[in-house]
Every structure is written in C-alpha cells, then in structure tokens.
Scaffold this motif. Structure first.
Motif, PDB file in Angstrom:
ATOM      1  N   TRP A 108       0.714  -1.110   0.008  1.00 30.29           N
ATOM      2  CA  TRP A 108      -0.005   0.104  -0.047  1.00 30.29           C
ATOM      3  C   TRP A 108       0.903   1.173   0.016  1.00 30.29           C
ATOM      4  O   TRP A 108       0.509   2.481  -0.057  1.00 30.29           O
ATOM      5  N   VAL A 109       2.257   1.186  -0.106  1.00 32.69           N
ATOM      6  CA  VAL A 109       3.137   2.418   0.201  1.00 32.69           C
ATOM      7  C   VAL A 109       4.335   1.907  -0.754  1.00 32.69           C
ATOM      8  O   VAL A 109       4.801   1.070  -0.836  1.00 32.69           O
ATOM      9  N   THR A 110       4.881   2.981  -1.324  1.00 35.75           N
ATOM     10  CA  THR A 110       6.115   3.245  -1.655  1.00 35.75           C
ATOM     11  C   THR A 110       6.738   4.523  -1.513  1.00 35.75           C
ATOM     12  O   THR A 110       5.911   5.426  -0.992  1.00 35.75           O
ATOM     13  N   ASP A 111       7.972   4.768  -2.074  1.00 35.95           N
ATOM     14  CA  ASP A 111       8.559   5.958  -1.731  1.00 35.95           C
ATOM     15  C   ASP A 111       7.519   7.135  -2.631  1.00 35.95           C
ATOM     16  O   ASP A 111       7.511   7.170  -3.645  1.00 35.95           O
ATOM     17  N   GLY A 112       7.055   7.980  -1.545  1.00 39.69           N
ATOM     18  CA  GLY A 112       6.302   9.210  -2.087  1.00 39.69           C
ATOM     19  C   GLY A 112       4.923   8.717  -2.383  1.00 39.69           C
ATOM     20  O   GLY A 112       4.143   9.604  -2.772  1.00 39.69           O
ATOM     21  N   LEU A 113       4.393   7.605  -2.203  1.00 41.28           N
ATOM     22  CA  LEU A 113       3.168   7.127  -2.309  1.00 41.28           C
ATOM     23  C   LEU A 113       2.143   6.321  -1.376  1.00 41.28           C
ATOM     24  O   LEU A 113       2.958   5.447  -1.009  1.00 41.28           O
ATOM     25  N   ALA A 114       1.060   6.262  -1.153  1.00 43.57           N
ATOM     26  CA  ALA A 114       0.279   5.763  -0.328  1.00 43.57           C
ATOM     27  C   ALA A 114      -1.265   5.446  -0.885  1.00 43.57           C
ATOM     28  O   ALA A 114      -1.467   6.275  -1.715  1.00 43.57           O
ATOM     29  N   LEU A 115      -1.763   4.129  -0.786  1.00 46.04           N
ATOM     30  CA  LEU A 115      -3.148   3.836  -1.169  1.00 46.04           C
ATOM     31  C   LEU A 115      -3.965   3.712  -0.021  1.00 46.04           C
ATOM     32  O   LEU A 115      -3.656   3.145   0.807  1.00 46.04           O
ATOM     33  N   ILE A 116      -4.973   4.268  -0.201  1.00 46.84           N
ATOM     34  CA  ILE A 116      -6.302   3.848   0.815  1.00 46.84           C
ATOM     35  C   ILE A 116      -7.545   3.367   0.137  1.00 46.84           C
ATOM     36  O   ILE A 116      -7.781   3.719  -0.910  1.00 46.84           O
ATOM     37  N   ARG A 166       9.569   4.842   1.708  1.00 46.95           N
ATOM     38  CA  ARG A 166       8.754   3.814   1.892  1.00 46.95           C
ATOM     39  C   ARG A 166       8.862   3.324   3.480  1.00 46.95           C
ATOM     40  O   ARG A 166       7.762   2.973   4.049  1.00 46.95           O
ATOM     41  N   GLU A 167       9.937   3.465   3.809  1.00 47.34           N
ATOM     42  CA  GLU A 167      10.180   3.017   5.253  1.00 47.34           C
ATOM     43  C   GLU A 167       9.416   3.669   6.380  1.00 47.34           C
ATOM     44  O   GLU A 167       8.683   2.880   7.204  1.00 47.34           O
ATOM     45  N   ARG A 168       9.288   5.013   6.042  1.00 48.10           N
ATOM     46  CA  ARG A 168       8.434   5.625   7.118  1.00 48.10           C
ATOM     47  C   ARG A 168       7.012   5.616   6.878  1.00 48.10           C
ATOM     48  O   ARG A 168       6.175   5.487   7.809  1.00 48.10           O
ATOM     49  N   LEU A 169       6.621   5.586   5.605  1.00 49.44           N
ATOM     50  CA  LEU A 169       5.194   5.194   5.209  1.00 49.44           C
ATOM     51  C   LEU A 169       4.655   3.942   5.511  1.00 49.44           C
ATOM     52  O   LEU A 169       3.503   3.753   5.697  1.00 49.44           O
ATOM     53  N   ALA A 201       4.684   2.686   8.146  1.00 51.27           N
ATOM     54  CA  ALA A 201       4.020   2.492   9.620  1.00 51.27           C
ATOM     55  C   ALA A 201       2.339   2.325   9.336  1.00 51.27           C
ATOM     56  O   ALA A 201       1.794   1.974  10.134  1.00 51.27           O
ATOM     57  N   TYR A 202       1.963   2.925   8.092  1.00 53.02           N
ATOM     58  CA  TYR A 202       0.509   2.834   8.090  1.00 53.02           C
ATOM     59  C   TYR A 202       0.029   1.250   7.705  1.00 53.02           C
ATOM     60  O   TYR A 202      -0.976   0.823   8.149  1.00 53.02           O
ATOM     61  N   GLU A 203       1.010   0.853   6.502  1.00 57.61           N
ATOM     62  CA  GLU A 203       0.389  -0.465   6.246  1.00 57.61           C
ATOM     63  C   GLU A 203       0.441  -1.447   7.392  1.00 57.61           C
ATOM     64  O   GLU A 203      -0.131  -2.410   7.639  1.00 57.61           O
ATOM     65  N   THR A 204       1.539  -1.408   8.283  1.00 61.91           N
ATOM     66  CA  THR A 204       2.032  -2.225   9.255  1.00 61.91           C
ATOM     67  C   THR A 204       0.634  -2.112  10.362  1.00 61.91           C
ATOM     68  O   THR A 204       0.531  -3.209  10.830  1.00 61.91           O
ATOM     69  N   ALA A 205       0.355  -1.013  10.386  1.00 61.50           N
ATOM     70  CA  ALA A 205      -0.798  -0.745  11.480  1.00 61.50           C
ATOM     71  C   ALA A 205      -2.148  -1.226  11.173  1.00 61.50           C
ATOM     72  O   ALA A 205      -2.851  -1.909  11.760  1.00 61.50           O
ATOM     73  N   ARG A 206      -2.265  -0.976   9.669  1.00 59.19           N
ATOM     74  CA  ARG A 206      -3.701  -1.320   9.090  1.00 59.19           C
ATOM     75  C   ARG A 206      -3.801  -2.921   8.677  1.00 59.19           C
ATOM     76  O   ARG A 206      -5.061  -3.225   8.650  1.00 59.19           O
ATOM     77  N   ARG A 207      -3.043  -3.247   8.149  1.00 60.93           N
ATOM     78  CA  ARG A 207      -3.257  -4.601   7.455  1.00 60.93           C
ATOM     79  C   ARG A 207      -3.923  -5.511   8.374  1.00 60.93           C
ATOM     80  O   ARG A 207      -4.733  -6.439   7.650  1.00 60.93           O
ATOM     81  N   PRO A 208      -3.481  -5.925   9.380  1.00 62.97           N
ATOM     82  CA  PRO A 208      -3.890  -6.982  10.043  1.00 62.97           C
ATOM     83  C   PRO A 208      -5.537  -6.615  10.487  1.00 62.97           C
ATOM     84  O   PRO A 208      -6.454  -7.750  10.329  1.00 62.97           O
ATOM     85  N   ASP A 209      -6.013  -5.391  10.564  1.00 65.27           N
ATOM     86  CA  ASP A 209      -7.482  -5.328  10.794  1.00 65.27           C
ATOM     87  C   ASP A 209      -8.058  -5.553   9.395  1.00 65.27           C
ATOM     88  O   ASP A 209      -9.194  -5.776   9.468  1.00 65.27           O
ATOM     89  N   ILE A 210      -7.400  -4.907   8.174  1.00 59.64           N
ATOM     90  CA  ILE A 210      -8.343  -5.383   6.995  1.00 59.64           C
ATOM     91  C   ILE A 210      -8.286  -6.870   6.640  1.00 59.64           C
ATOM     92  O   ILE A 210      -9.300  -7.232   6.092  1.00 59.64           O
ATOM     93  N   ASP A 211      -7.190  -7.565   6.989  1.00 62.09           N
ATOM     94  CA  ASP A 211      -7.199  -9.186   6.949  1.00 62.09           C
ATOM     95  C   ASP A 211      -8.403  -9.733   7.657  1.00 62.09           C
ATOM     96  O   ASP A 211      -9.115 -10.730   7.375  1.00 62.09           O
ATOM     97  N   ALA A 212      -8.686  -9.131   8.800  1.00 60.29           N
ATOM     98  CA  ALA A 212      -9.736  -9.597   9.932  1.00 60.29           C
ATOM     99  C   ALA A 212     -11.041  -9.187   9.126  1.00 60.29           C
ATOM    100  O   ALA A 212     -11.701  -9.946   9.298  1.00 60.29           O
ATOM    101  N   VAL A 213     -11.181  -8.200   8.610  1.00 63.03           N
ATOM    102  CA  VAL A 213     -12.431  -7.914   7.863  1.00 63.03           C
ATOM    103  C   VAL A 213     -12.648  -8.769   6.763  1.00 63.03           C
ATOM    104  O   VAL A 213     -13.731  -9.488   6.480  1.00 63.03           O
ATOM    105  N   PHE A 214     -11.710  -9.226   5.965  1.00 63.91           N
ATOM    106  CA  PHE A 214     -11.791 -10.263   4.805  1.00 63.91           C
ATOM    107  C   PHE A 214     -12.381 -11.609   5.355  1.00 63.91           C
ATOM    108  O   PHE A 214     -13.145 -12.140   4.843  1.00 63.91           O
ATOM    109  N   THR A 215     -11.689 -11.914   6.595  1.00 62.83           N
ATOM    110  CA  THR A 215     -12.224 -13.296   7.125  1.00 62.83           C
ATOM    111  C   THR A 215     -13.557 -13.212   7.538  1.00 62.83           C
ATOM    112  O   THR A 215     -14.640 -13.982   7.405  1.00 62.83           O
ATOM    113  N   LEU A 216     -14.001 -11.989   8.297  1.00 65.16           N
ATOM    114  CA  LEU A 216     -15.432 -11.955   8.796  1.00 65.16           C
ATOM    115  C   LEU A 216     -16.327 -11.828   7.625  1.00 65.16           C
ATOM    116  O   LEU A 216     -17.352 -12.508   7.777  1.00 65.16           O
TER     117      LEU A 216
END
Length: 410
Positions: free
Chosen positions: A280-288, A328-331, A333-348
């Motif tokens: 969801w992130v790369t240098d200078g870019l994020a997806l939401i 990318r390394e700084r950005l 942090a968003y994917e690290t925090a958010r992806r487990p919650d999104i995976d939980a939504v997929f499962t639910l």
C-alpha cells in the motif's frame, strides 16, 4: 503547481484524509474525475465506527440534517422467520445504530469543510494521466494532456481512486484479486410506500437471497444476489424472465418491482470480489480505501474502512511531512498498523457471506440453532463490536491539528 499532498479521488477516503491534513496545517490538492456528486452511489450504510470518525471531524450532524434513516439491526430473514438478529441497540449510545444516508450528503459536507481552508485546491473534472517521478520516488501527479497538462509536485501522493485505481496501475503496484465470494449483486431501488424495514435484512424466500434496507428519501434499496459471473446467462433470457426471477426472490415487494423496473437500465450490477494491492506504500506514495483493498458488500464495511484508513494514515503522513521524509520505510507504518485489521475484515466477511447467503441442505437446518446459541454467548458482543467499530477502534488524531475551526468537533 506545488503542494504538500496530492490526493487522487474525491470519495469518502480522499475527502476525509484531505480534511485531516488541512486541519494539520498542510496544503492539499485533491484531484477528482467527476464534475459533481449528482450520480448514483452504491455505498450508503455507515457503521458506528464511521459515524464516530465523521462526528470527530464535525461533519456527521451536518450530513444527517440533509436526511437519512437510522437502522436498528442486521437480520437474516427466511419466510418471515428471523434466523439471525444482530441488534445494534446493544451498543453504547450515541452510536447504537446503523445509518442509511446518501453518500452524496457525506461527500458534499466533507468537501464544504475542506473548502473552509485557503490551502485547499480542488481539481474537479480532472483525470490523472501520469505520475511525476524524481528518481525512484513518486513526487506528484500529472493531470490532463497537451496544453491542459498540469504537473502537481507533492511531498506524498495518495491514491484514493477506487477498486480500479489508476494511481495504483501507474505506480506499477501489483494487485491480487480473490474470488472469495460466490455471488454478485444486482442493485435497484423501489418506492417504499410506507413499507420501510427499519433494519438491514438479508431476505430468503425463494431463489437467490436478497439484501434490503431503507434508502433516503422514501425508497427501499434492494440487492438481488446471483451466482458469481452469472448475470450474462440470466440476462440472455430477456428482461421479462429476469424480472420474474427477482419477483420470486422477494415476493413481498413484487408489485412495486413490477411497477418500477422498466428495463436493464434500472439495474446496476456489482461484480463482487475481494482483493488487495501487494503493497500500500512506496517512496512518495500511499493507497487507501478500495485502491488498497477491495471488499464485498456484506457487513456494510465500505465507507467505514475508507474513513478508518484516512484516520490511520493521517498521523503517518503528518510525521513524514514534518520530517521531510517520504520514504517507503516511514510510510510503511500505516500499512503495518492497518493490514491486520483489513485481513480480519476479509475473514469476517467470508464468514458472514457463508452464514447469510449459503442456501439449502444441512446449512438451512443448522443455521437457526447456531444463531440462537451465538446470541447467548460473549462471542456475540465481540463480533458485534468488531463489525461496528473494527478489530482495532480508530479515532481522529485531533492533537495534530494546527488550529480549531468553527466546524470542528470538540
């Protein structure tokens, strides 16, 4: 032009993120392909978690004053017998209901709040044609072509442009589509004529299950499920035959369906699938939002997840901007925090789809018993909390705001 953040896509995710960044003192350019909000939107249901975030942004009450319907429960109904009943009134006030509200109301109020800030630039009716790069870093976006070409230089570019994201493709980010659902949904509306549901219901009578809820103003939104990829075969039988099938699936509204639907143009097909960008992130870019991860309609999570993504990404972008580091390394942090919650939504969602849409055989006999037992256990409250607010509840980081505004929540 030069800005701090270039956001592509003026849906709930893009507008909410723009407002959060503006209130944090940043300059924001928002690029939106459409010229107005005068069009059909599918997502109309707000979960309590989404309402909380909009309330903290100060736009929920303004949007509700435009009109909407509170809904009490999420039910599975078969031949007028309630098999499953998820009652939102068990949640603490003031977010103890679902809200059916035209997405246009939300978008117009979010946009109005953004326009209160002089550092906001809204480029409507514009399409991104390329991304601007400086070495390996994405340094902005290109809008238009030829004499109308505009390069937008930005610290970070955000792709909030939906499930078929142009930004994601231009950035060369991979996307994995998963056929996790067995049904597509054919959407249409009929007049309610005083027969509102006051709930969201999956109604099963004959044939394919039907999703039903009140839609403002004075309508009932109906989503008729059909086998995944099967619409082409059904439509080949002709519209009268298709109409008869829909009437059989939801006989309580058969007369209104027959009086309202005149042809295929009154129907809207949603190709239901799950998916996620490889990153969801790369240098200078994020997806939401849907640009980062795509979900089915079961559980009414679309707007909810978009708003939560914006709230989670907001502090990461502010820290990146203040440190002048869009790597990318700084950005990440968003994917690290958010992806487990999104995976939980997929499962639910997969479990909800199996529970509510699977038809016939042993599942029909077992489902009512399992639903009754579940309602009497602590697991029920935990599942309700997760559906309503997410695996990890999200709040707006108002402490990052540069100044208070008149429309801002206390």
């Amino acid at each position: 032009m030069e800005t701090d953040f270039c956001v592509v896509g003026g849906g709930p995710a893009g507008l909410a993120l723009s407002l959060l960044l503006l209130r944090s003192g940043a300059r924001v350019a928002l690029v939106e392909r459409a010229r107005s909000f005068d069009r059909e939107f599918r997502g109309e249901i707000l979960q309590p978690g989404g309402m909380l975030l909009l309330d903290q942004l100060g736009v929920l009450d303004r949007a509700r004053r435009r009109g909407g319907y509170p809904l009490r429960r999420f039910q599975l109904v078969e031949h007028d017998r309630v098999l499953m009943d998820i009652d939102y009134r068990q949640l603490p006030e003031p977010y103890d209901f679902l809200l059916s509200i035209p997405q246009r109301h939300l978008l117009e109020e979010l946009l109005a709040a953004c326009r209160e800030h002089p550092d906001f630039t809204y480029l409507e009716g514009q399409s991104v044609t390329d991304l601007h790069r400086e070495g390996d870093r994405i340094a902005g976006a290109v809008v238009g072509r030829g004499e109308r070409r505009l390069r937008i230089d930005a610290h970070v570019t955000v792709g909030a442009d939906g499930r078929y994201s142009k930004v994601r493709k231009l950035a060369g980010l991979g996307y994995s589509r998963v056929e996790a659902f067995k049904h597509d949904v054919l959407w249409f509306k009929i007049p309610s004529t005083g027969r509102g549901t006051h709930d969201i219901r999956v109604y099963r009578s004959a044939g394919n299950p039907v999703l039903i809820y009140d839609s403002y103003p004075g309508s009932i939104q109906i989503g008729w499920t059909l086998p995944h990829g099967g619409y082409k075969e059904l439509s080949a039988e002709g519209f009268p035959a298709l109409l008869r099938r829909i009437e059989q699936a939801v006989p309580i509204y058969a007369d209104a369906i027959r009086a309202t639907l005149a042809g295929p143009g009154d129907l809207s097909l949603l190709d239901v699938f799950a998916g996620s960008a490889d990153t969801w992130v790369t240098d200078g870019l994020a997806l939401i939002g849907d640009a980062a991860h795509t979900h089915g309609p079961i559980g009414a999570q679309g707007i909810n997840l978009a708003l939560q993504d914006a709230a989670v990404l907001h502090p990461v972008l502010v820290a990146s901007w203040r440190a002048k580091d869009a790597g990318r390394e700084r950005l990440s942090a968003y994917e690290t925090a958010r992806r487990p919650d999104i995976d939980a939504v997929f499962t639910l969602q997969a479990r909800q789809s199996a529970a509510m849409l699977t038809h016939g055989g042993l599942s029909d006999r077992v489902r009512p018993l399992v639903a009754r037992l579940l309602a009497r256990t602590p697991v029920y409250r935990k599942v309700l909390q997760q559906i309503a607010f997410g695996r990890t509840p999200v709040r707006v980081r108002a402490d990052l705001f540069a100044q208070q505004t008149g429309s801002q929540a206390a």
